[in-house]
Design an enzyme around this catalytic site. Structure first.
Site, PDB file in Angstrom:
ATOM      1  N   LYS A  11       0.859  -1.203   0.000  1.00 54.42           N
ATOM      2  CA  LYS A  11       0.000   0.000   0.000  1.00 54.42           C
ATOM      3  C   LYS A  11       0.889   1.245   0.000  1.00 54.42           C
ATOM      4  CE  LYS A  11      -3.596  -2.767   2.016  1.00 54.42           C
ATOM      5  NZ  LYS A  11      -4.803  -2.853   2.822  1.00 54.42           N
ATOM      6  N   HIS A  94      -8.425  -2.883  -6.302  1.00 56.23           N
ATOM      7  CA  HIS A  94      -8.378  -3.040  -4.842  1.00 56.23           C
ATOM      8  C   HIS A  94      -9.530  -2.249  -4.221  1.00 56.23           C
ATOM      9  CE1 HIS A  94      -7.038  -2.868  -0.693  1.00 56.23           C
ATOM     10  NE2 HIS A  94      -6.245  -3.890  -0.979  1.00 56.23           N
ATOM     11  N   GLY A 172      -7.317  -4.753   7.078  1.00 57.09           N
ATOM     12  CA  GLY A 172      -6.742  -3.806   8.028  1.00 57.09           C
ATOM     13  C   GLY A 172      -7.484  -3.733   9.346  1.00 57.09           C
TER      14      GLY A 172
END
Ligand code: 13P
Length: 253
Positions: A11, A94, A172
């Site tokens: 990321k 994504h 996450g």
């Protein structure tokens, strides 16, 4: 032997110097199947990573791309630009790009096609939100994404695609899909691809799971028959945890 692809999606993290240090440390590890590893890094780090990892067999990927070859698209990076760097793979669609940058399925589809034409492997991300899952519509939603994202591709072209199932609610958050939930969706995706493109394409298709994968939960997830690896965010930022996941895959082979 079951095929795996263990991908670290960094990321928006790391400096060039940090990326280089990671690559140097990674090269010092014993790696059983380097061809099963890929580092998906920010654009600024790609050249350094390609150079550092050139003799290792470990691949390097980008996190996004534009589908036009060139033109007035300020701030974008094209497929030929990635090709020039020797980039092997590219993440497309994504959920963070879909959510924060308005990425639509029709654009994802154009990106997948542009990458395949250039010989760069797309890692196509799909996955539902918690709201969609709780409403009982996860499979309907994911199948809609896949149908649109792969629209117009031949079976041979789909054989060049990696699909990553990443439930948004597990990204996450530390909340992983259970191995059963992940397998259920990955199996469903494989079945869908079989229906659309035939058994051979479906059997060889690499389907990853992504969403809080870490050394502690990777062995169980990777043991599931329809899960061929992981798209790993947080746990890919350190060599140790990334390698532990890679080794978990090797143990199953
Ligand atoms: O989005 C992901 C990988 O693309 C998953 O990220 P985390 O592993 O940090 O949950």
């Amino acid at each position: 032997m079951k095929k795996y692809l263990i991908a670290g999606n960094w990321k928006m993290n790391k400096s060039i110097a940090e990326a280089k240090a990671f690559a140097v440390q990674l090269k010092g590890e014993y790696i059983e199947h380097p061809e099963q590893l890929v580092i998906i890094a920010p654009f600024t780090q790609l050249e350094t990573l390609k150079k550092e990892l050139s003799e290792t067999g470990i691949r390097v990927g980008a996190q996004n791309v534009h589908y036009e070859k060139s033109g007035a698209f300020t701030g974008e990076i094209s497929v030929p630009m990635l090709k020039e760097l020797g980039v092997d793979m590219c993440v497309v669609g994504h959920s963070e790009r879909r959510e924060y940058f308005g990425e639509t399925d029709s654009r994802v589809n154009l990106k997948v096609k542009a990458l395949i034409n250039a010989g760069i492997t797309p890692i196509l991300c799909v996955g539902e939100s918690l709201e969609i899952r709780e409403a009982g519509n996860a499979m309907l939603f994911v199948s809609g994404q896949i149908a649109e994202d792969l629209d117009g591709l031949s079976a041979a072209e789909v054989s060049d695609v990696v699909i990553a199932y990443e439930p948004i609610w597990a990204i996450g958050t530390g909340k992983t899909a259970s191995p059963e939930q992940a397998e259920e969706m990955c199996g469903f995706i494989r079945g869908m691809v079989e229906g659309m493109y035939g058994a051979e394409t479906a059997e060889t298709l690499i389907i990853q799971y992504g969403g809080s994968m870490k050394p502690s939960n990777a062995p169980e997830l990777l043991a599931k028959p329809d899960i061929n690896g992981g798209l790993i965010g947080g746990a890919s930022l350190e060599v140790d945890s990334f390698m532990e996941i890679a080794k978990a895959a090797n143990k199953l082979q």
